[in-house]
Design a protein around this motif. Structure first.
Motif, mmCIF file in Angstrom:
data_model
loop_
_atom_site.group_PDB
_atom_site.id
_atom_site.type_symbol
_atom_site.label_atom_id
_atom_site.label_comp_id
_atom_site.label_asym_id
_atom_site.label_seq_id
_atom_site.Cartn_x
_atom_site.Cartn_y
_atom_site.Cartn_z
ATOM 1 N N LEU A 417 0.835 -1.207 0.000
ATOM 2 C CA LEU A 417 0.000 0.000 0.000
ATOM 3 C C LEU A 417 0.865 1.251 0.000
ATOM 4 O O LEU A 417 1.732 1.427 0.868
ATOM 5 N N LEU A 418 0.654 2.129 -0.982
ATOM 6 C CA LEU A 418 1.269 3.459 -1.002
ATOM 7 C C LEU A 418 0.249 4.458 -0.479
ATOM 8 O O LEU A 418 -0.787 4.671 -1.109
ATOM 9 N N ASP A 419 0.523 5.047 0.669
ATOM 10 C CA ASP A 419 -0.376 6.043 1.252
ATOM 11 C C ASP A 419 0.182 7.419 0.902
ATOM 12 O O ASP A 419 1.036 7.964 1.606
ATOM 13 N N VAL A 420 -0.262 7.971 -0.234
ATOM 14 C CA VAL A 420 0.236 9.250 -0.736
ATOM 15 C C VAL A 420 -0.545 10.385 -0.084
ATOM 16 O O VAL A 420 -1.769 10.350 -0.021
ATOM 17 N N CYS A 421 0.155 11.401 0.393
ATOM 18 C CA CYS A 421 -0.454 12.465 1.208
ATOM 19 C C CYS A 421 -0.985 11.858 2.501
ATOM 20 O O CYS A 421 -2.144 12.032 2.853
ATOM 21 N N HIS A 439 3.667 2.083 2.814
ATOM 22 C CA HIS A 439 4.654 3.158 2.666
ATOM 23 C C HIS A 439 3.886 4.477 2.631
ATOM 24 O O HIS A 439 3.141 4.749 1.687
ATOM 25 N N GLY A 440 4.059 5.303 3.671
ATOM 26 C CA GLY A 440 3.376 6.594 3.742
ATOM 27 C C GLY A 440 4.277 7.716 3.271
ATOM 28 O O GLY A 440 5.442 7.813 3.687
ATOM 29 N N ILE A 441 3.751 8.584 2.408
ATOM 30 C CA ILE A 441 4.525 9.696 1.842
ATOM 31 C C ILE A 441 3.809 11.003 2.163
ATOM 32 O O ILE A 441 2.613 11.144 1.902
ATOM 33 N N GLU A 442 4.540 11.949 2.728
ATOM 34 C CA GLU A 442 3.947 13.221 3.153
ATOM 35 C C GLU A 442 4.999 14.321 3.068
ATOM 36 O O GLU A 442 6.148 14.127 3.475
ATOM 37 N N ILE A 443 4.614 15.478 2.534
ATOM 38 C CA ILE A 443 5.562 16.578 2.350
ATOM 39 C C ILE A 443 5.791 17.371 3.632
ATOM 40 O O ILE A 443 6.834 17.994 3.817
ATOM 41 N N VAL A 444 4.829 17.366 4.565
ATOM 42 C CA VAL A 444 4.946 18.141 5.810
ATOM 43 C C VAL A 444 5.704 17.309 6.850
ATOM 44 O O VAL A 444 5.206 16.285 7.323
ATOM 45 N N GLU A 445 6.892 17.755 7.207
ATOM 46 C CA GLU A 445 7.766 16.969 8.072
ATOM 47 C C GLU A 445 7.171 16.759 9.464
ATOM 48 O O GLU A 445 7.307 15.684 10.052
ATOM 49 N N SER A 446 6.506 17.782 10.007
ATOM 50 C CA SER A 446 5.910 17.638 11.347
ATOM 51 C C SER A 446 4.817 16.578 11.344
ATOM 52 O O SER A 446 4.646 15.838 12.323
ATOM 53 N N LYS A 461 4.277 -2.511 12.903
ATOM 54 C CA LYS A 461 5.637 -2.832 12.480
ATOM 55 C C LYS A 461 5.835 -2.805 10.965
ATOM 56 O O LYS A 461 6.973 -2.718 10.494
ATOM 57 N N ASN A 462 4.749 -2.917 10.197
ATOM 58 C CA ASN A 462 4.900 -3.044 8.736
ATOM 59 C C ASN A 462 4.608 -1.744 8.000
ATOM 60 O O ASN A 462 4.067 -1.740 6.892
ATOM 61 N N ILE A 463 4.956 -0.619 8.622
ATOM 62 C CA ILE A 463 4.682 0.678 8.002
ATOM 63 C C ILE A 463 5.924 1.554 8.086
ATOM 64 O O ILE A 463 6.648 1.541 9.083
ATOM 65 N N THR A 464 6.197 2.278 6.995
ATOM 66 C CA THR A 464 7.333 3.201 6.926
ATOM 67 C C THR A 464 6.838 4.533 6.382
ATOM 68 O O THR A 464 6.025 4.567 5.451
ATOM 69 N N PRO A 475 8.616 7.401 -6.987
ATOM 70 C CA PRO A 475 9.490 6.510 -7.779
ATOM 71 C C PRO A 475 10.547 5.813 -6.914
ATOM 72 O O PRO A 475 10.846 4.636 -7.130
ATOM 73 N N ARG A 476 11.088 6.547 -5.943
ATOM 74 C CA ARG A 476 12.115 5.962 -5.085
ATOM 75 C C ARG A 476 11.554 4.804 -4.265
ATOM 76 O O ARG A 476 12.181 3.740 -4.150
ATOM 77 N N VAL A 477 10.365 4.987 -3.718
ATOM 78 C CA VAL A 477 9.735 3.947 -2.907
ATOM 79 C C VAL A 477 9.365 2.746 -3.775
ATOM 80 O O VAL A 477 9.637 1.587 -3.425
ATOM 81 N N VAL A 478 8.751 3.006 -4.929
ATOM 82 C CA VAL A 478 8.310 1.923 -5.812
ATOM 83 C C VAL A 478 9.497 1.101 -6.297
ATOM 84 O O VAL A 478 9.442 -0.140 -6.346
ATOM 85 N N ASN A 479 10.589 1.770 -6.629
ATOM 86 C CA ASN A 479 11.773 1.054 -7.136
ATOM 87 C C ASN A 479 12.403 0.147 -6.084
ATOM 88 O O ASN A 479 13.088 -0.824 -6.418
ATOM 89 N N ASN A 480 12.176 0.464 -4.808
ATOM 90 C CA ASN A 480 12.756 -0.343 -3.730
ATOM 91 C C ASN A 480 11.843 -1.481 -3.265
ATOM 92 O O ASN A 480 12.223 -2.254 -2.384
ATOM 93 N N ILE A 481 10.637 -1.571 -3.844
ATOM 94 C CA ILE A 481 9.733 -2.663 -3.486
ATOM 95 C C ILE A 481 10.190 -3.937 -4.201
ATOM 96 O O ILE A 481 10.354 -3.934 -5.425
#
Length: 572
Positions: A417-421, A439-446, A461-464, A475-481
């Protein structure tokens, strides 16, 4: 939710580049009726001096001692069509130009930029003239400040513009309809927008349109379990009620600033959306204001201190109270007295987190008393909520929403699962037990830091989580799957109401390992470009096979209003 958004999609209209188009860069909470940062408002005094006599001066707010973004403004013409406000900021930094604010009407050819002082504005005028941006040669000139709507309406004697609806009608415009009628109304609205998607797609395909793959239709709308007083967050404006002549009122704006009517009405009758707890707290805070020696904020004179009150609650009856003040007239001694008076007033209140938000310059949030965060239970998981956290405003309705997302995505133990935003990780954490990994992707660091804390708190345990722009992170996340025939990558996107940036859509299209997308939207009228670009023919801009529409289902997350959430399912 990510800050990577398109600028608001505007209806086709003639826009005059010599007048400022009031498009703000970021999206506020729908419950908010306060203008954040008086320096960005077009408030004014009635005369250049005391403002008590004489006609309204439409530009008087630019002549006060306070900074306003309208003073040092330029207009940049011939801006590339698909450039948004963050892109403009990035472009300006290449020339060592720091903007205070950027206003960009999406798909128009111009942008408005304000600076901190006149020398910086002059530098921008000299530096940017005839500079090439992509294939466009830029033209720049000084821009006039916006005229205040109060003065504008008075000058033309336009009384018809006043919004005479009660705050109950504004906050719950469908309250007089039966719940079944509300759902029918919303279904009809949704289908109308979906029909427009299809028409737009037909134009993008020009010929050979595979109509059988784009039969946009809405299957159902699910009702929220919570129907009355369901909001867990509201922001109330502090001001005057011009109808009853109350000098201090805490509630919602009855009219609107743009129409020159900012009379405040209490939320006593807004029980469809506001809980009884919130309404009682508003009354108590009004009592507190009556004892304060500091003035309430005046949007006309652009002076005062007390601006608004934010209240958050949980299902466990915890409460977070955050008064919002303009700090420009507060020195350190006065500010400390404000904090002490608030702490004393709420000292006996149980389960209460107390904060103070300072605006009128760089925003700050100060913790005054009580726990620094609240815990809300959602779908069996605990989530940390702070004063500025994003969290769905209808907790019980959000459980229906996330259950529907899970059913739509058809998750299994082979799904990545790619959780974008991903925001603070709510969706990814709730769905983590149904998939191989998240794999969660978010632009806001806080927000990413909060997401990591939420995952740790719930022992997931299965979430990054990754902090960064989705365009580069996906692309970086997908390429590492790890690649295997059984791996199924599903992207879930839940962006702000303005939708995803076009670059993120292009990125999702190009990464053909992403076979399915579940797109969650709270404003389907504003995401038409996103939907069309996901499904349009392959091109240099949108590479990879187009997605096709599979299904859509709605959740009535906002009963008694015209708003709702829609979940779209797309496959390659």
């Amino acid at each position: 939710m990510s800050a990577e958004i398109n600028e608001p999609a505007l209806k086709k209209q003639k826009l005059d580049p010599d007048n400022c188009v009031k498009i703000i860069e970021t999206e506020g909470d729908v419950s908010s009726s306060v203008k954040e940062g008086p320096s960005e408002s077009t408030a004014l005094s009635k005369t250049e001096d005391s403002g008590l006599n004489g006609p309204l001066d439409p530009l008087a707010y630019t002549k006060t001692q306070h900074f306003t973004s309208e003073i040092y403004k330029i207009c940049i013409e011939n801006v590339p069509k698909y450039v948004n406000a963050p892109d403009v900021r990035k472009f300006l930094k290449k020339y060592d130009l720091e903007a205070v604010k950027v206003k960009r009407a999406f798909k128009t050819s111009f942008a408005y930029v304000t600076f901190r002082d006149e020398p910086t504005r002059q530098k921008a005028l000299q530096t940017l003239e005839n500079v090439q941006w992509k294939k466009n040669l830029l033209k720049v000139h000084c821009a006039e400040p916006d005229k205040n709507p109060f003065a504008r309406n008075e000058a033309r004697g336009d009384k018809k513009l006043q919004d005479c609806r009660s705050v109950r009608e504004k906050t719950a415009p469908l309250y007089q309809m039966k719940l079944s009628e509300q759902l029918e109304f919303k279904l009809s609205e949704i289908q109308g927008v979906l029909n427009n998607y299809k028409n737009l797609l037909k134009r993008s395909w020009q010929s050979g349109f595979p109509e059988e793959h784009y039969n946009f239709s809405i299957s159902e709308i699910k009702q929220s379990p919570a129907l009355i007083g369901y909001r867990n967050k509201c922001e109330f404006t502090i001001g005057k009620n011009t109808d009853t002549k109350e000098e201090i009122c805490v509630g919602f704006v009855k009219g609107s600033f743009s129409l020159g009517n900012i009379s405040i009405e209490s939320p006593d009758e807004c029980t469809e959306t506001c809980s009884c707890i919130m309404i009682e707290e508003v009354k108590k805070f009004k009592d507190f204001l009556a004892t304060s020696t500091l003035p309430i904020y005046d949007n006309i004179a652009n002076t005062g201190v007390w601006k608004a009150l934010q209240i958050r609650t949980t299902e466990q009856q915890d409460i977070m109270i955050t008064p919002i003040v303009d700090k420009r007239s507060l020195d350190s001694e006065k500010l400390e007295k404000v904090k002490c008076s608030l702490k004393k007033f709420y000292s006996e209140k149980q389960n209460c987190s107390l904060f103070l938000k300072l605006v009128g310059g760089k925003e700050e949030v100060a913790h005054i008393d009580g726990p620094e965060f609240m815990l809300e239970k959602l779908c069996g998981y605990d989530f940390q909520i702070t004063s500025g956290s994003f969290f769905q405003v209808n907790t019980a309705g959000a459980e229906v929403l996330y259950q529907t997302i899970r059913e739509t995505a058809r998750l299994d133990d082979k799904t990545v699962l790619l959780d974008v935003c991903c925001g603070t990780g709510t969706i990814g954490i709730i769905l983590s037990k149904y998939v191989k990994c998240v794999h969660g992707i978010e632009i806001v660091e806080s927000a990413v830091e909060d997401a990591k804390k939420n995952a740790e708190r719930n022992k997931i345990k299965n979430i990054t989580f990754y902090a960064g722009n989705a365009k580069s992170a996906v692309p970086r996340v997908v390429n590492n799957i790890p690649k295997s025939p059984e791996t199924r990558i599903v992207a879930i996107v839940d962006p702000p109401r303005n939708g995803l940036h076009a670059d993120v859509i292009a990125c999702l299209r190009k990464n053909e390992m992403i076979a399915e997308i579940v797109y969650v939207s709270c404003d389907i009228k504003q995401i038409s470009d996103n939907i069309v670009n996901l499904c349009c023919p392959t091109s240099n801009r949108y590479q990879g096979d187009p997605f096709r529409f599979v299904s859509s289902v709605a959740v009535d997350l906002f009963p008694h209003t015209k708003r709702f959430e829609v979940i779209f399912h797309f496959q390659r």
